[in-house]
Motif scaffolding. Structure first.
Motif, PDB file in Angstrom:
ATOM      1  N   SER A  58       0.937  -1.189  -0.139  1.00  0.00           N
ATOM      2  CA  SER A  58      -0.029  -0.032   0.143  1.00  0.00           C
ATOM      3  C   SER A  58       0.792   1.386  -0.113  1.00  0.00           C
ATOM      4  CB  SER A  58      -0.793  -0.039   1.105  1.00  0.00           C
ATOM      5  OG  SER A  58      -1.320   1.272   1.707  1.00  0.00           O
ATOM      6  N   ALA A  59       2.342   1.201   0.319  1.00  0.00           N
ATOM      7  CA  ALA A  59       2.999   2.288   0.391  1.00  0.00           C
ATOM      8  C   ALA A  59       3.520   2.799  -0.936  1.00  0.00           C
ATOM      9  CB  ALA A  59       4.184   2.030   1.358  1.00  0.00           C
ATOM     10  N   ASP A  80       2.908   3.737  -4.921  1.00  0.00           N
ATOM     11  CA  ASP A  80       1.753   4.072  -6.072  1.00  0.00           C
ATOM     12  C   ASP A  80       1.843   2.926  -6.900  1.00  0.00           C
ATOM     13  OD1 ASP A  80       0.522   4.963  -8.186  1.00  0.00           O
ATOM     14  OD2 ASP A  80       1.120   7.085  -7.874  1.00  0.00           O
ATOM     15  N   ARG A  97      -4.809   4.516   1.532  1.00  0.00           N
ATOM     16  CA  ARG A  97      -3.461   3.927   1.188  1.00  0.00           C
ATOM     17  C   ARG A  97      -2.250   4.425   1.547  1.00  0.00           C
ATOM     18  NH1 ARG A  97      -4.980   0.973  -3.668  1.00  0.00           N
ATOM     19  NH2 ARG A  97      -2.840   0.265  -3.845  1.00  0.00           N
ATOM     20  N   ASP A  98      -1.155   3.852   2.020  1.00  0.00           N
ATOM     21  CA  ASP A  98      -0.148   4.563   2.672  1.00  0.00           C
ATOM     22  C   ASP A  98       0.602   5.613   1.692  1.00  0.00           C
ATOM     23  OD1 ASP A  98      -0.718   3.585   5.281  1.00  0.00           O
ATOM     24  OD2 ASP A  98       0.642   1.907   4.917  1.00  0.00           O
ATOM     25  N   PHE A  99       0.556   5.284   0.322  1.00  0.00           N
ATOM     26  CA  PHE A  99       1.333   6.104  -0.548  1.00  0.00           C
ATOM     27  C   PHE A  99       1.120   7.512  -0.727  1.00  0.00           C
ATOM     28  CE2 PHE A  99      -1.765   4.545  -3.684  1.00  0.00           C
ATOM     29  CZ  PHE A  99      -1.842   5.433  -4.341  1.00  0.00           C
ATOM     30  N   ASP A 103       0.163   9.058   2.306  1.00  0.00           N
ATOM     31  CA  ASP A 103       0.858   9.605   3.173  1.00  0.00           C
ATOM     32  C   ASP A 103       2.347   9.902   3.082  1.00  0.00           C
ATOM     33  OD1 ASP A 103      -1.030  10.508   5.252  1.00  0.00           O
ATOM     34  OD2 ASP A 103      -0.946   8.590   6.322  1.00  0.00           O
ATOM     35  N   ALA A 104       2.692   8.584   2.349  1.00  0.00           N
ATOM     36  CA  ALA A 104       4.274   8.689   1.641  1.00  0.00           C
ATOM     37  C   ALA A 104       4.641  10.087   1.029  1.00  0.00           C
ATOM     38  CB  ALA A 104       4.700   7.686   1.154  1.00  0.00           C
ATOM     39  N   ARG A 140       2.890  13.027   1.196  1.00  0.00           N
ATOM     40  CA  ARG A 140       2.784  13.967   2.124  1.00  0.00           C
ATOM     41  C   ARG A 140       4.186  14.123   2.952  1.00  0.00           C
ATOM     42  NH1 ARG A 140      -1.573  13.656   5.564  1.00  0.00           N
ATOM     43  NH2 ARG A 140      -1.484  15.620   6.204  1.00  0.00           N
ATOM     44  N   ALA A 141       4.600  13.135   3.399  1.00  0.00           N
ATOM     45  CA  ALA A 141       5.898  13.063   4.402  1.00  0.00           C
ATOM     46  C   ALA A 141       6.729  13.366   3.386  1.00  0.00           C
ATOM     47  CB  ALA A 141       6.059  11.601   4.975  1.00  0.00           C
ATOM     48  N   LEU A 142       6.994  13.170   2.109  1.00  0.00           N
ATOM     49  CA  LEU A 142       8.050  13.581   1.179  1.00  0.00           C
ATOM     50  C   LEU A 142       8.003  15.041   0.766  1.00  0.00           C
ATOM     51  CD1 LEU A 142       8.108  10.315  -1.055  1.00  0.00           C
ATOM     52  CD2 LEU A 142       9.976  11.273   0.390  1.00  0.00           C
ATOM     53  N   GLY A 143       6.949  15.658   1.351  1.00  0.00           N
ATOM     54  CA  GLY A 143       6.756  17.165   0.830  1.00  0.00           C
ATOM     55  C   GLY A 143       6.115  17.295  -0.486  1.00  0.00           C
ATOM     56  N   PHE A 144       5.375  16.513  -0.997  1.00  0.00           N
ATOM     57  CA  PHE A 144       4.643  16.680  -2.066  1.00  0.00           C
ATOM     58  C   PHE A 144       3.566  17.870  -1.944  1.00  0.00           C
ATOM     59  CE2 PHE A 144       5.612  12.260  -3.916  1.00  0.00           C
ATOM     60  CZ  PHE A 144       7.244  12.654  -4.009  1.00  0.00           C
ATOM     61  N   ARG A 195       0.108  17.887  -6.514  1.00  0.00           N
ATOM     62  CA  ARG A 195       0.756  16.732  -7.090  1.00  0.00           C
ATOM     63  C   ARG A 195       0.344  15.446  -6.543  1.00  0.00           C
ATOM     64  NH1 ARG A 195       5.802  15.262  -8.970  1.00  0.00           N
ATOM     65  NH2 ARG A 195       6.324  17.284  -9.123  1.00  0.00           N
ATOM     66  N   HIS A 197      -0.891  11.377  -8.424  1.00  0.00           N
ATOM     67  CA  HIS A 197      -0.859   9.911  -7.619  1.00  0.00           C
ATOM     68  C   HIS A 197      -2.475   9.375  -7.650  1.00  0.00           C
ATOM     69  CE1 HIS A 197       3.289   9.818  -7.056  1.00  0.00           C
ATOM     70  NE2 HIS A 197       3.262  11.204  -6.646  1.00  0.00           N
TER      71      HIS A 197
END
Lengths: 328, 286
Positions: free
Chosen positions: A105-106, A108, B176-178, B180-181, B183-187, B191, B196
């Motif tokens: 899920s992490a 894309d 889905r975690d991507f 949050d990923a 956002r954590a990466l500063g997107f 974007r 995504h």
């Protein structure tokens, strides 16, 4: 460990509020993270242990400002993360990253691995074009994946490989601190060991700090120097990982330790099972949240919540049994 | 979480699954013929659609005029071919407009949630409560019957359905975690939403679009039948039915042929839409 902590979490609180019920909805609030204070030094790994639903993941998400906090503070190298402006927060995000539990899920599903890893570099203006690709190759090599992974999609990889990609992405911006949210819980045991070894290697090589969330005491003991035990949103015990797990002070830590499987057939008989499940966080018990399951609970425990008190240098516990001074 | 694991592989093979689906093949052939008819109408149509012949009015089909002549002595077959242009153009443009606008609004609602979502969803629900045709009628009546206004009216009637679909899919994607990923990466939110979330819900939107294309074409024909379509003498399918309807007792075939054209178009588009829906559903038996 230098004196100034890299990460200082101070009385961080997160309350989830929902309205439930029909026909008259009631406002229900859950203190998922209840006044949690933790510090983490450079190059240190802090384990956070607890049952599911105790607020471990929420703590990480609030500290990263993926969720808005309801009180308290988070400082990275002395800088207030929670008060940072959007532009400043983007710069701070470069320094702290997260690795998720479920690697499927992490990532894309529509993005090729090369693109996934290069995108953060492009967004932050670190590298683009051929320079980004060179860096991505180096990252893949660092996490033990072949360069051919570049042009492939996440679904073409196994769980362990996907977790390696997730780790590579967290490293893409060159962070100082990684929140690892149950990074090996979704993997097979043999793969767990590989991923843990990879993380330990990266930690040593890049002098990374980790907040390592897990429910697996063995994993915590292997990976972390210090550990904190959470129960229903509160930290009940902190200390050096080995000492905390060998000689637990808090009855809950003791329960966790005794209910972990021991790889010794003779020891199985000695394993004692504790009655009871964690109470509902919507309506937590009064006083010490643990008292309904605690064999040593007294009336005092039912009435007054103990605060986290340092018993010996580096070891703190929130339990009336160990802090008679607070009995007043 | 476990469902998410299976989505990845299933999604990538969507178009592979679609390619072998007999419904999609049949639908595509029908639609391809229609598109060729529309694009090359000036060369395919045997006569000028607006030229009045000397032959008898309301003539039966003959070798010279395959589908007969209408009340003005115009060749019905040529008019149906030219009518395909209007129907397909209006349908495609209106649907694409609705897809783009509706998806963008729906993604914003689903991604941000809160007050933004409540306002957008509230307005969407109100718009959805109007029967689609009534809404189209109202809009054309207010805006006036021109091809641009008809496209706009049909697009507006289709937008709420796309908003609702995109919002729901975005809500599911947010878990889905991507996200949050990112956002954590500063997107940036833009974007995350459009680089995504959007590519990951595109399948569902395209399936919905293929089904709504049929609805849009039917709405255009219905508006034309009621008299709110592209004004005469331009040939439209709905308009030809309307003219034929007036002479139903004299020669019912005049109304039947354009109706058949609409029917065939509906079948073709629905075959594609249903086929695509099956192909994108990972649980559908194959």
């Amino acid at each position: 460990m230098s004196d100034a902590p890299l990460l200082a979490i101070d009385r961080l609180t997160k309350v989830f509020v929902t309205r439930r019920g029909f026909p008259i909805p009631r406002t229900v609030s859950v203190r998922a993270v209840d006044s949690v204070s933790l510090t983490l030094g450079r190059g240190e790994a802090l384990g956070i242990v607890g049952e599911s639903g105790c607020g471990k993941s929420t703590l990480a998400r609030v500290a990263l400002r993926l969720l808005p906090p309801d009180g308290g503070g988070v400082r990275l190298d002395g800088e207030d993360v929670l008060a940072a402006s959007p532009a400043r927060l983007r710069q701070l995000r470069v320094r702290m990253q997260i690795v998720f539990q479920d690697p499927a899920s992490a990532l894309d599903p529509r993005q090729r691995i090369g693109c996934s890893l290069a995108e953060p570099m492009r967004v932050h203006g670190i590298a683009r074009g051929a320079a980004a690709i060179t860096r991505v190759r180096a990252l893949l090599d660092e996490v033990g994946l072949p360069a051919t992974a570049l042009d492939r999609f996440p679904h073409e990889f196994s769980g362990g490989q996907r977790q390696r990609i997730g780790i590579a992405r967290a490293l893409a911006l060159g962070p100082d601190l990684i929140f690892a949210d149950e990074p090996v819980s979704a993997l097979d045991v043999s793969v767990q060991a590989q991923i843990l070894a990879l993380l330990a290697d990266l930690k040593a090589r890049r002098n990374l700090s980790f907040v390592f969330i897990s429910h697996d005491l063995g994993v915590i003991r292997y990976f972390c120097q210090r550990a904190a035990v959470m129960y229903l949103g509160r930290v009940v015990e902190t200390g050096p990982a080995d000492a905390l797990l060998d000689t637990p002070l808090h009855p809950y830590t003791d329960l966790l330790r005794r209910s972990s499987p021991v790889p010794d057939p003779a020891a199985a008989i000695a394993m004692q099972l504790q009655e009871g499940e964690p109470p509902s966080p919507i309506n937590p018990p009064s006083g010490c949240h643990f008292h309904p399951r605690c064999p040593h609970a007294t009336d005092h425990c039912r009435a007054v919540a103990p605060s986290l008190v340092e018993i010996t240098p580096g070891r703190s516990v929130a339990c009336h049994l160990h802090a008679p001074a607070t009995h007043t | 979480m476990s469902a998410a694991t299976t989505v990845g592989p299933a999604r990538v093979s969507t178009w592979t699954r679609a390619r072998g689906n007999p419904a999609i093949i049949a639908g595509s052939i029908i639609c391809l013929i229609l598109v060729i008819m529309a694009l090359f109408a000036p060369w395919i149509a045997p006569y000028d659609p607006n030229k009045q012949m000397l032959g008898p009015q309301l003539a039966d089909p003959s070798r010279a005029h395959w589908l007969g002549l209408d009340s003005f002595g115009r060749d019905v077959f040529s008019r149906i071919i030219w009518g395909a242009r209007i129907s397909l153009w209006v349908g495609v443009v209106a649907t694409v407009m609705a897809m783009i606008a509706g998806s963008a609004i729906g993604i914003v609602a689903g991604y941000f949630g809160g007050a933004i979502d409540r306002v957008i969803s509230g307005v969407t629900d109100i718009l959805l409560s109007f029967p689609q045709l009534v809404m189209g009628l109202l809009l054309v009546a207010v805006l006036g019957a021109s091809i641009g206004n008809i496209i706009l009216a049909i697009a507006i009637t289709a937008v709420p359905a796309f908003i609702r679909l995109a919002r729901g899919s975005t809500l599911a994607m947010r878990e889905r975690d991507f996200i949050d990923a990112g956002r954590a990466l500063g997107f940036s939110d833009m974007r995350i939403m459009f680089a995504h979330v959007a590519p990951n819900i595109l399948d569902e939107i395209i399936v919905m679009g293929s089904l709504w294309l049929a609805t849009a074409i039917r709405t255009e024909s219905t508006l034309a039948f009621i008299g709110l379509g592209v004004p005469p003498p331009t040939a439209t399918w709905g308009g030809i039915i309307r003219e034929g309807f007036e002479y139903l007792n004299d020669n019912y075939l005049l109304a039947v042929f354009p109706s058949l054209a609409i029917l065939i178009t509906m079948i073709g588009l629905n075959l594609i839409g249903d086929g695509l829906r099956d192909a994108t559903d990972p649980r559908a038996p194959q």
